[in-house]
Design an enzyme around this catalytic site. Sequence first.
Site, short mmCIF file in Angstrom:
data_model
loop_
_atom_site.label_atom_id
_atom_site.label_comp_id
_atom_site.label_asym_id
_atom_site.label_seq_id
_atom_site.Cartn_x
_atom_site.Cartn_y
_atom_site.Cartn_z
N GLY A 50 -30.58 -21.18 4.60
CA GLY A 50 -30.87 -20.34 3.43
C GLY A 50 -29.60 -19.69 2.90
O GLY A 50 -29.60 -18.51 2.55
N ALA A 51 -28.53 -20.47 2.84
CA ALA A 51 -27.22 -19.90 2.51
C ALA A 51 -26.92 -19.91 1.01
O ALA A 51 -25.85 -19.49 0.60
CB ALA A 51 -26.12 -20.65 3.26
N ILE A 55 -29.02 -12.66 1.16
CA ILE A 55 -28.26 -12.28 2.36
C ILE A 55 -27.49 -13.47 2.92
O ILE A 55 -26.37 -13.31 3.39
CB ILE A 55 -29.22 -11.81 3.48
CG1 ILE A 55 -30.12 -10.67 2.99
CG2 ILE A 55 -28.46 -11.34 4.70
CD1 ILE A 55 -31.10 -10.22 4.05
N GLY A 56 -28.11 -14.65 2.87
CA GLY A 56 -27.47 -15.84 3.45
C GLY A 56 -26.14 -16.14 2.81
O GLY A 56 -25.15 -16.42 3.49
N SER A 179 -37.80 -9.15 10.93
CA SER A 179 -38.22 -8.04 10.09
C SER A 179 -38.94 -7.04 10.98
O SER A 179 -39.67 -7.43 11.89
CB SER A 179 -39.17 -8.54 9.00
OG SER A 179 -40.00 -7.47 8.56
N TYR A 204 -46.94 -13.49 7.57
CA TYR A 204 -45.51 -13.18 7.56
C TYR A 204 -45.13 -12.44 8.85
O TYR A 204 -44.18 -12.82 9.54
CB TYR A 204 -45.14 -12.33 6.34
CG TYR A 204 -43.68 -11.94 6.30
CD1 TYR A 204 -42.71 -12.88 5.96
CD2 TYR A 204 -43.26 -10.66 6.63
CE1 TYR A 204 -41.36 -12.54 5.94
CE2 TYR A 204 -41.92 -10.30 6.61
CZ TYR A 204 -40.97 -11.25 6.26
OH TYR A 204 -39.64 -10.92 6.25
#
Length: 325
Positions: A50-51, A55-56, A179, A204
């Site tokens: 997820g870059a 944030i990634g 999380s 989630y």
Amino acid sequence: MKIPNIPTSLFIASAIPAGFGAAILLKDYIGGAKYTEEHDIIGKTVVITGASGGIGKETALELAKRGGKLLLACRDMNKCERARNEIITDSFNKKVKCCELDLASCESIRNFADKVNKEEKHVDILINNAGVMSCPKQLTKEGFEWQLGVNYLGHFLLTNLLLDKLKQSSQGRVINVVSPLYKKSNINFTDLNSMEYYDPKEAYGQSKLALVLFTLELSRLLEGTNVTVNCVNPGVVKSEIGRHLPLGQSTLSSGFLSPLTWLLMKTPLQGAQTSIYLAVSPEVEKVSGKYFAKYKQEPITENGLDEETARRMWLISEKWTRLAS
Ligand SMILES: *[C@@H]1O[C@H](CO)[C@@H](O)[C@H](O)[C@H]1NC(C)=O
Ligand SMILES: *[C@@H]1O[C@H](CO)[C@@H](O)[C@H](O)[C@H]1NC(C)=O
């Protein structure tokens, strides 16, 4: 302080222009300080999922600035290329590669891992960062509920397939982005895949609890090796992960609330800091199986420490992802 008949958001919205400087200071205070220790990672190879955004991308940029070789693992290759160009421009580090990885497909994960295992001598840092939050019900290619599949099962399989390369590192680190919502969750073994009943928030929380339990179980299996695994709470970050939440959907409410959310939520850059710390700091070289927030270890709640649940999840995950066959 209670102000009758005036929505808090309006009050704050009008107060911000007056105290703009103060608001920025307050935001820095809430969001936390930037990690400034100058540890480089020259010669190290980093895989980050997820870059391509949020944030990634910020984590990848910072690790590129510190001299690492970056493998950006993303699903959308156009977005990934754009992120790669930005990272190279801002870091002056050309060792940044785009690699296709769709965490919603075990085949894609296996192809990605095969390529890494063939081309890299070692993987030093694996950051399991990609995540989806509270999405409408959908299934991954193998029929896993999307959040469980992408946030947890995909990273479970990926990590296991890269373990040999992590062991080739002088000190391998796995970082799972979780999380604090895991605290209020449980693993529902009667309906793990949410087939009978789907609640986006519960699914989630369950996926993030599964990642916490995975962190613990993996740290036990890695005892005696030089590979550590920890999880990190990035804080509440205003990024694309929230796009399925009501706040992200309603332009009206997000319009009204934006000064408030701006103040209370971290920027992706702030959200990346503890991941960066875990990736580079010598302080945590020998720390494994722990939960971090704002550069500090925090105790894991009971549901995340349950060894029996962790082991049971591991066995199910092995079977579902066909890791053991
Ligand atoms: C687990 O899922 C089943 C089926 O959806 C549901 O009936 C049950 O209440 C759930 N249990 C817990 C503890 O959430
Ligand atoms: C771990 O690292 C130390 C020091 O770098 C090294 O001496 C040792 O052989 C390594 N152990 C394993 C299991 O790789």
